[in-house]
Design a protein around this motif. Structure first.
Motif, short mmCIF file in Angstrom:
data_model
loop_
_atom_site.label_atom_id
_atom_site.label_comp_id
_atom_site.label_asym_id
_atom_site.label_seq_id
_atom_site.Cartn_x
_atom_site.Cartn_y
_atom_site.Cartn_z
N ASP A 79 -23.69 19.82 29.32
CA ASP A 79 -23.06 20.75 28.40
C ASP A 79 -22.35 20.03 27.26
O ASP A 79 -22.53 20.35 26.09
N THR A 80 -21.55 19.03 27.60
CA THR A 80 -20.78 18.34 26.57
C THR A 80 -21.63 17.34 25.80
O THR A 80 -21.47 17.18 24.59
N HIS A 81 -22.55 16.65 26.50
CA HIS A 81 -23.33 15.66 25.77
C HIS A 81 -24.40 16.30 24.90
O HIS A 81 -24.68 15.80 23.80
N GLN A 82 -24.98 17.39 25.34
CA GLN A 82 -25.98 18.03 24.50
C GLN A 82 -25.36 18.71 23.29
O GLN A 82 -26.00 18.85 22.25
N ALA A 83 -24.10 19.08 23.40
CA ALA A 83 -23.38 19.55 22.22
C ALA A 83 -23.24 18.42 21.20
O ALA A 83 -23.25 18.65 19.99
N HIS A 84 -23.13 17.19 21.69
CA HIS A 84 -23.05 16.02 20.83
C HIS A 84 -24.36 15.81 20.06
O HIS A 84 -24.36 15.27 18.95
N HIS A 85 -25.48 16.23 20.62
CA HIS A 85 -26.78 16.09 19.97
C HIS A 85 -27.17 17.33 19.16
O HIS A 85 -28.22 17.34 18.52
N ALA A 86 -26.35 18.36 19.20
CA ALA A 86 -26.70 19.63 18.58
C ALA A 86 -26.12 19.76 17.18
O ALA A 86 -25.25 18.99 16.77
N TRP A 87 -26.61 20.73 16.43
CA TRP A 87 -26.07 21.05 15.12
C TRP A 87 -26.36 22.51 14.81
O TRP A 87 -27.20 23.14 15.42
N GLY A 88 -25.60 23.04 13.87
CA GLY A 88 -25.92 24.35 13.33
C GLY A 88 -25.44 25.54 14.11
O GLY A 88 -25.90 26.65 13.89
N SER A 89 -24.51 25.37 15.04
CA SER A 89 -23.97 26.51 15.77
C SER A 89 -22.58 26.15 16.26
O SER A 89 -22.15 25.01 16.20
#
Length: 290
Positions: free
Chosen positions: A202-212
């Motif tokens: 949850d926290t690491h994939q937020a680090h790879h995400a953008w636009g939300s």
């Protein structure tokens, strides 16, 4: 090499092979947006990492240790396992947090690290998607060379194995953490504690995400011990699936610069290239730029 060391290396290999096999069986890798490009980066990393880390960096680290501590060889070999392991684990995670954070805050380091973030899909193969010079500044190899000089072989390998397996688990496309939380809602209070200590998908994939609102590309830097993000004010808990991965400029990056910057420097492609078998995603103002 001692049996315990062989076992730990076997655990590392088995963990990755199990994860990548599950991703392949589920079609997560071959049906990703840019599978051929990602495979190129993976092969380049896997083929060159033994030379860059095991030979170049490890040798440099061992030389540095001998230079600074000429009488320190195997000096700590009689140290009990747990104190040595905990010290190495905490030190390595602390160093990784600050190097990773600097890679997002310092432009020249971002150019080295950006390749890991330009991948447009989350899966186990992403851990080997990086600029070929990136392993030369990752703290773990330097820390390993120095502590093994002092005789802490098993302690370092155990710490490295845990870090590696957690790293694989947080990059998986299977959101096992959210599935467990949703299936067993009574465990939510425990998850609220765990997520402040350990890095989860949850926290690491937020680090790879953008636009939300779930994205947090300039935070959540810890690879395993998330409490460093909590301690230094860079933590965010989306507790939801992220939508877009990669960077808004991902389709415009030249593959040679991604692999070989600063030796190869290429301007952004003038036109956005469509992902393999997919369509481009809209740019977002809050994502890390070039």
């Amino acid at each position: 090499m001692e049996p315990a060391q062989i076992i730990m290396l076997g655990i590392i290999a088995a963990g990755y092979l199990t994860a990548i096999s599950a991703e392949l069986i589920a079609g997560r890798i071959q049906h990703s947006q840019r599978p051929r490009r990602d495979m190129l980066f993976n092969l380049a990393a896997i083929l060159t990492q033994p030379i860059l880390t095991s030979v170049v960096v490890a040798s440099a680290g061992a030389w540095l240790a001998r230079s600074l501590f000429p009488t320190g060889a195997d000096r700590l070999i009689e140290l009990p396992f747990w104190p040595g392991f905990l010290a190495i684990f905490l030190l390595n995670e602390f160093c990784h947090y600050w190097v990773h954070r600097a890679a997002h805050e310092w432009r020249w380091m971002w150019k080295l690290h950006r390749t890991h973030h330009s991948g447009m899909d989350m899966n186990a193969s992403l851990i080997y998607r990086y600029n070929l010079f990136w392993p030369m500044i990752v703290p773990q190899t330097w820390v390993g060379a120095i502590v093994m000089y002092f005789g802490l072989y098993q302690e370092f390998l155990a710490a490295a194995a845990i870090t590696y397996l957690v790293n694989v688990g947080t990059h998986l496309s299977f959101r096992w953490d959210l599935q467990l939380r949703q299936r067993f809602p009574a465990t939510e209070p425990a998850w609220r504690i765990i997520e402040k200590i350990i890095t989860l998908p949850d926290t690491h994939q937020a680090h790879h995400a953008w636009g939300s609102k779930q994205a947090h590309p300039n935070g959540n830097y810890a690879v395993t011990l998330f409490f460093y993000d909590v301690l230094f004010g860079t933590a965010k808990w989306p507790r939801a699936r992220q939508e877009n991965f990669g960077l808004p400029i991902s389709p415009r990056l030249h593959w040679a610069e991604e692999l070989l910057w600063p030796i190869v420097r290429k301007p952004l492609l003038a036109k956005q290239i469509l992902p393999e078998g997919g369509t481009p995603k809209p740019a977002a103002p809050n994502a890390t730029a070039n």
